[in-house]
Design an enzyme around this catalytic site. Structure first.
Site, PDB file in Angstrom:
ATOM      1  N   GLU A  52       4.789   1.115  -5.533  1.00  8.13           N
ATOM      2  CA  GLU A  52       3.989   1.583  -4.469  1.00  8.13           C
ATOM      3  C   GLU A  52       5.530   3.023  -4.074  1.00  8.13           C
ATOM      4  O   GLU A  52       4.629   4.128  -4.577  1.00  8.13           O
ATOM      5  CB  GLU A  52       4.777   0.647  -3.243  1.00  8.13           C
ATOM      6  CG  GLU A  52       3.676  -0.293  -3.123  1.00  8.13           C
ATOM      7  CD  GLU A  52       2.413  -0.769  -3.245  1.00  8.13           C
ATOM      8  OE1 GLU A  52       1.831   0.249  -3.282  1.00  8.13           O
ATOM      9  OE2 GLU A  52       1.838  -1.927  -4.477  1.00  8.13           O
ATOM     10  N   HIS A  61       3.518   5.145  -7.294  1.00  5.43           N
ATOM     11  CA  HIS A  61       2.142   5.903  -6.735  1.00  5.43           C
ATOM     12  C   HIS A  61       2.871   7.405  -6.445  1.00  5.43           C
ATOM     13  O   HIS A  61       1.891   8.200  -6.302  1.00  5.43           O
ATOM     14  CB  HIS A  61       1.390   4.676  -5.586  1.00  5.43           C
ATOM     15  CG  HIS A  61       1.270   3.726  -6.285  1.00  5.43           C
ATOM     16  ND1 HIS A  61      -0.278   3.771  -7.478  1.00  5.43           N
ATOM     17  CD2 HIS A  61       0.842   2.533  -6.481  1.00  5.43           C
ATOM     18  CE1 HIS A  61      -1.339   3.282  -7.756  1.00  5.43           C
ATOM     19  NE2 HIS A  61      -1.029   2.346  -6.761  1.00  5.43           N
ATOM     20  N   MET A  90       0.599  -1.334   0.087  1.00  5.98           N
ATOM     21  CA  MET A  90       0.251   0.186   0.448  1.00  5.98           C
ATOM     22  C   MET A  90       0.410   1.036  -0.076  1.00  5.98           C
ATOM     23  O   MET A  90       2.071   0.908   0.883  1.00  5.98           O
ATOM     24  CB  MET A  90      -0.674  -0.060   1.450  1.00  5.98           C
ATOM     25  CG  MET A  90      -1.591   1.098   1.447  1.00  5.98           C
ATOM     26  SD  MET A  90      -2.675   1.348   0.160  1.00  5.98           S
ATOM     27  CE  MET A  90      -3.280   3.504  -0.355  1.00  5.98           C
TER      28      MET A  90
END
Ligand code: B3K
Ligand code: ZN
Length: 888
Positions: free
Chosen positions: A296, A299, A261
């Site tokens: 990640e 992002h 995440m």
């Protein structure tokens, strides 16, 4: 549960500029104080009351501009405050219960440490908030906890201050200078240690990088750190994007629903995608870690600096970021390889294989949805292969159409316009179009159309005129319980080459062009049907269609076996060489499966020229081992079953085992030579070259263990198991031993367990290897049930559940779909058990039966019953949405 529709979007009635969060971290009951500055959104319709989302929370107090506020109401959805002023400060004190939170959303415990997961809607399980991505606030976070139990306290952004408190407590204060949506909030507290590096980025700024893990895992953090450093440099070089925080942290957690995440500055990772040393991680683990760390990190710009307006735009960040991580992995592989183009092609093949296997199936079933979905009940069910993998193909098509420089200009304009904003897929497309002065209106259909497009290809060679005409027609096939048609033709970049009789590419010249051009041409198909005429074609060529998989479509063309064998041998496009081989082998396997439905497969049923073609690839030393391994790897049973009109897992299994054995025996001499020749001397290195050697060698071992030479294979497997200095070799040897069965298999399994008792990720492999074994005489449902009683098994750890239950169902469809229904009974039990424990994971498991209508009538009926049984006692909206859609 209600359905949310994309077209119902309205801007948030209030905005939150800043939020100060204070946590009193206690496992049983954590107290959260939230002080927010709110104001009415001038862009939204006036709304007298403020509605905040909140789930499983206890409200302790509420103050508006410092005054206790009673004009409010609480229900399951959250907190409503009536008649609020235009601008005000709201202070909420609430509690939540991390220790009893098994959903792994919101604030929860894993191995005694605190973690959070907020995407998509987990922040509302921490405190009352406008929990939607278009509300972006600046966060200041104070964490307080017992110092001995939780010595490390982390949150997003920069550490402002830290210190001791009375009663053995301490605190840390974090500030994130960038406004962000609540789904990017994170905190971590526990007994962790970090590997640290300091690097200088493009602008000359020093950055602190940390990979946080439990102390015994510190020796497994170096690869993730290397991947992070490479990712940071790559994003600067390729897209001019620099790390914007003083520090960037990765934290590993054992209990996690997904891969990782991208919380701002504090990425939280499933241990599976961080921890690696040669003893515990395979080559694919190393590759996955590099890809996910990259993903990640990327992002940070595509997702965090520019985020999504609403969850229907999810692919705006996910499709784009998958595309970026694919390009990163390809560039990394190319940089470390002798043959850069081949390394790149092997990466592309892996990406497309997943798309074809998972996304194409999803697009033909009851969960089919466009890259930008139109509606959902539970957004967590829409983190799908369509949004991620098809979304990445859609982004890749911009690059194919606009060129690498044009794509970069589009990206530059996108950030110039939208930095700090929450935007939509249309905004991205608009930036691409305007930066390149191109009308990309038609391209929008890629976002709104569901289903996999077919491109029917017809060709005609006119010997007298020396012309070769190619007609491309796009259409859809009606799919089970999701009938749909095209709303309008798509813009499809269709790369094509023409290969002459000597295996050479022709320089392509379209009618009307003055001179021959390149060997590969990207045709732009923008109508339902279009014809392209190539001129000066001296002899009849074989077309190489959709080179490098230039669009996420299915090509229909009546290749003869000989043409496919020819392309497999000669196509200059390595992707299409592989694709020709897959087409040939799929065709062969489907014919065998049809035959297996009627009669026993015995003797040699195969066309010798096919075996010879594969043998030539295997022996061709000019090809990389990685590529040879990919060509000689048979399509999975799931993929093959999907290609049948009525899926018959037993027939597919028989056919595939039969072909494996035939290829194993017919080429057994080659397999032995390959095995001997492709040993990797020296210490383990996860380089593309060594990884390719190991992959090919271990494929050889697998074929040998399916051949008549089982004694030879046993000897090789045992020796390899004993001498292995890395997990790729050891697990491949164990797989071969399990396949060969008997006492050596039991001894190796016992040894493996003992050796890795304290390495959960290796124990996951121990479960998965047993669950995916391909031995017909073994009752795997019984074995899976036995393993579920093993002390190391728990439904609370998603990795463990995936290792045993998911691996079995997807890896062994023939046994899962046993005619006595025992596989479905297992599925019902486990979906219902997980439904209350972890709805997200339960819904993923539920999806494994969504294609029930595709199966033979006897299986279909039993699957239907299993779905009805789950429906009768399901609790979560996650699972209910899947079952409801499956049953429509
Ligand atoms: N954005 C997360 C996925 C969150 C899933 C929530 N159910 C990981 C990723 O795609 O990078
Ligand atoms: Zn992502």
């Amino acid at each position: 549960p209600s359905t949310i529709h994309r077209t119902d979007y309205t801007p948030p009635p209030f905005l939150i500029d800043t939020i100060e969060l204070e946590f009193e971290l206690e496992a049983e009951r954590t107290t959260v104080t939230s002080k927010m500055q709110l104001r009415r959104n001038p862009q939204a319709a006036y709304c007298p009351e403020l509605q905040l989302s909140g789930e499983a929370l206890q409200l302790i107090s509420l103050r508006l501009d410092g005054v206790a506020c009673t004009n409010r109401q609480i229900d399951e959805a959250g907190l409503t405050v009536y008649d609020v002023p235009d601008a005000f400060e709201l202070t909420i004190v609430n509690a939540c219960e991390p220790a009893s939170n098994t959903s792994l959303m919101g604030l929860y415990l894993s191995n005694g440490h605190f973690f959070t997961q907020c995407e998509a809607q987990g922040f509302r399980k921490i405190t009352y908030f406008l929990d939607r991505p278009d509300v972006m606030a600046r966060y200041t976070v104070i964490l307080r906890a017992n110092k001995a139990a939780y010595p490390i306290l982390l949150s997003n952004g920069n550490l402002i201050e830290a210190g001791d408190l009375p009663n053995g407590k301490h605190y840390a204060k974090w500030h994130d200078p960038f406004a962000k949506p609540s789904y990017l909030f994170a905190l971590v507290a526990g007994q962790l240690v970090a590997l640290e590096e300091r690097i200088i980025t493009h602008s000359g700024a020093q950055k602190l990088l940390q990979v946080w893990v439990e102390a015994h895992d510190l020796d497994k953090t170096h690869h993730a750190m290397d991947a992070l450093i490479h990712a940071i440099h790559w994003d600067e070089a390729r897209f001019g994007l620099e790390l914007d925080l003083e520090r960037f942290m990765i934290v590993a957690v054992s209990d996690f629903n997904m891969g990782a995440m991208e919380n701002k500055g504090l990425n939280i990772f499933n241990t599976k995608y961080v921890l690696a040393n040669p003893q515990t991680a395979t080559d694919s683990d190393y590759a996955n870690i590099e890809a996910v760390v990259g993903h990640e990190y990327f992002h940070n710009w595509t997702g965090n600096r520019v985020t999504c307006r609403d969850w229907f735009q999810l692919s705006l960040k996910e499709g784009l970021t998958v595309f970026r991580d694919q390009e990163f992995s390809a560039d990394m592989a190319a940089a470390g390889a002798v043959n850069a183009a081949a390394a790149r092609a092997s990466q592309r093949i892996e990406n497309v294989r997943i798309l074809q296997q998972v996304q194409f199936a999803e697009d033909a079933g009851p969960m089919a949805h466009p890259v930008r979905p139109e509606s959902y009940v539970e957004i967590n069910n829409f983190y799908t292969a369509t949004v991620y993998e098809k979304g990445a193909e859609v982004v890749r098509m911009y690059q194919t159409l606009l060129g690498r420089d044009g794509f970069r200009q589009g990206m530059d304009l996108y950030f110039q316009r939208h930095d700090g904003q929450a935007v939509s897929c249309d905004d991205f497309r608009q930036a691409m179009a305007e930066a390149n002065q191109r009308d990309l209106a038609q391209f929008e259909h890629w976002y709104s159309q569901l289903g996999t497009p077919y491109v029917l290809v017809r060709s005609q060679y006119d010997e007298a005129a020396r012309t070769y005409t190619v007609t491309l027609a796009q259409h859809y096939k009606p799919v089970l319980n999701a009938p749909y048609t095209a709303s309008a033709p798509l813009l499809i970049p269709f790369a094509i080459g023409l290969v002459d009789a000597n295996g050479q590419d022709l320089a392509l010249q379209l009618a009307g062009e003055g001179a021959p051009g390149t060997a590969t041409r990207v045709l732009e198909l923008n109508q339902a049907e279009q014809t392209f005429r190539f001129i000066n074609v001296q002899t009849q060529p074989v077309p190489s269609l959709l080179r490098d998989f230039s669009a996420p479509v299915i090509v229909e063309y009546d290749y003869t076996d000989d043409e496919l064998i020819f392309l497999l041998a000669h196509d200059s496009d390595p992707f299409n060489r592989w694709a020709a081989g897959q087409r040939l082998v799929t065709r062969t396997l489907l014919a065998l499966a049809r035959q297996a439905e009627r009669t026993q497969l015995t003797g040699n049923q195969l066309n010798q020229s096919i075996i010879d073609a594969f043998g030539r690839i295997l022996r061709d030393e000019t090809l990389t081992p990685a590529f040879r391994e990919q060509v000689l790897t048979l399509p999975t049973e799931i993929y093959l079953a999907e290609q049948m009109d009525q899926a018959d897992p037993a027939a597919v299994h028989t056919a595939r085992q039969y072909l494996r054995t035939q290829l194993a025996n017919a080429l057994s001499h080659d397999w032995s030579t390959i095995y001997a020749r492709h040993q990797t001397p020296g210490p383990y290195q996860p380089t593309p070259a060594d990884m390719g050697q190991r992959a090919l060698k271990n494929l050889a071992l697998s074929y040998l263990s399916n051949s008549k030479q089982s004694a030879h294979a046993l000897h090789l497997a045992q020796t390899q198991y004993d001498r292995a200095d890395n997990m790729s070799d050891r697990s491949a040897a164990l797989a071969a031993l399990i396949h060969l069965g008997g006492q050596p298999a039991q001894a190796a399994l016992a040894d493996f367990y003992q050796r890795f008792e304290n390495e959960p990720l290796a124990i996951d492999k121990w479960f998965a290897l047993q669950a995916t074994q391909q031995r017909a005489e073994m009752d795997l449902i019984k074995l899976v049930r036995t393993l579920m009683h093993h002390p190391a098994f728990t439904l609370k750890n998603p990795n463990r559940v995936r290792a045993l239950i998911f691996s079995f169902i997807s890896g062994n469809p023939a046994q899962f779909h046993a005619t006595n229904g025992s596989g479905y009974a297992l599925w019902v039990e486990q979906v219902l058990a997980l439904d209350t424990l972890n709805p997200q994971l339960a819904a993923r498991l539920a999806r494994l039966l969504e294609r029930w209508r595709k199966f033979t009538p006897a299986l279909r009926e039993q699957m239907h019953e299993a779905l009805e049984t789950v429906l009768a006692s399901v609790h979560s909206k996650d699972v209910r949405e899947i079952i409801d859609k499956a049953l429509i």
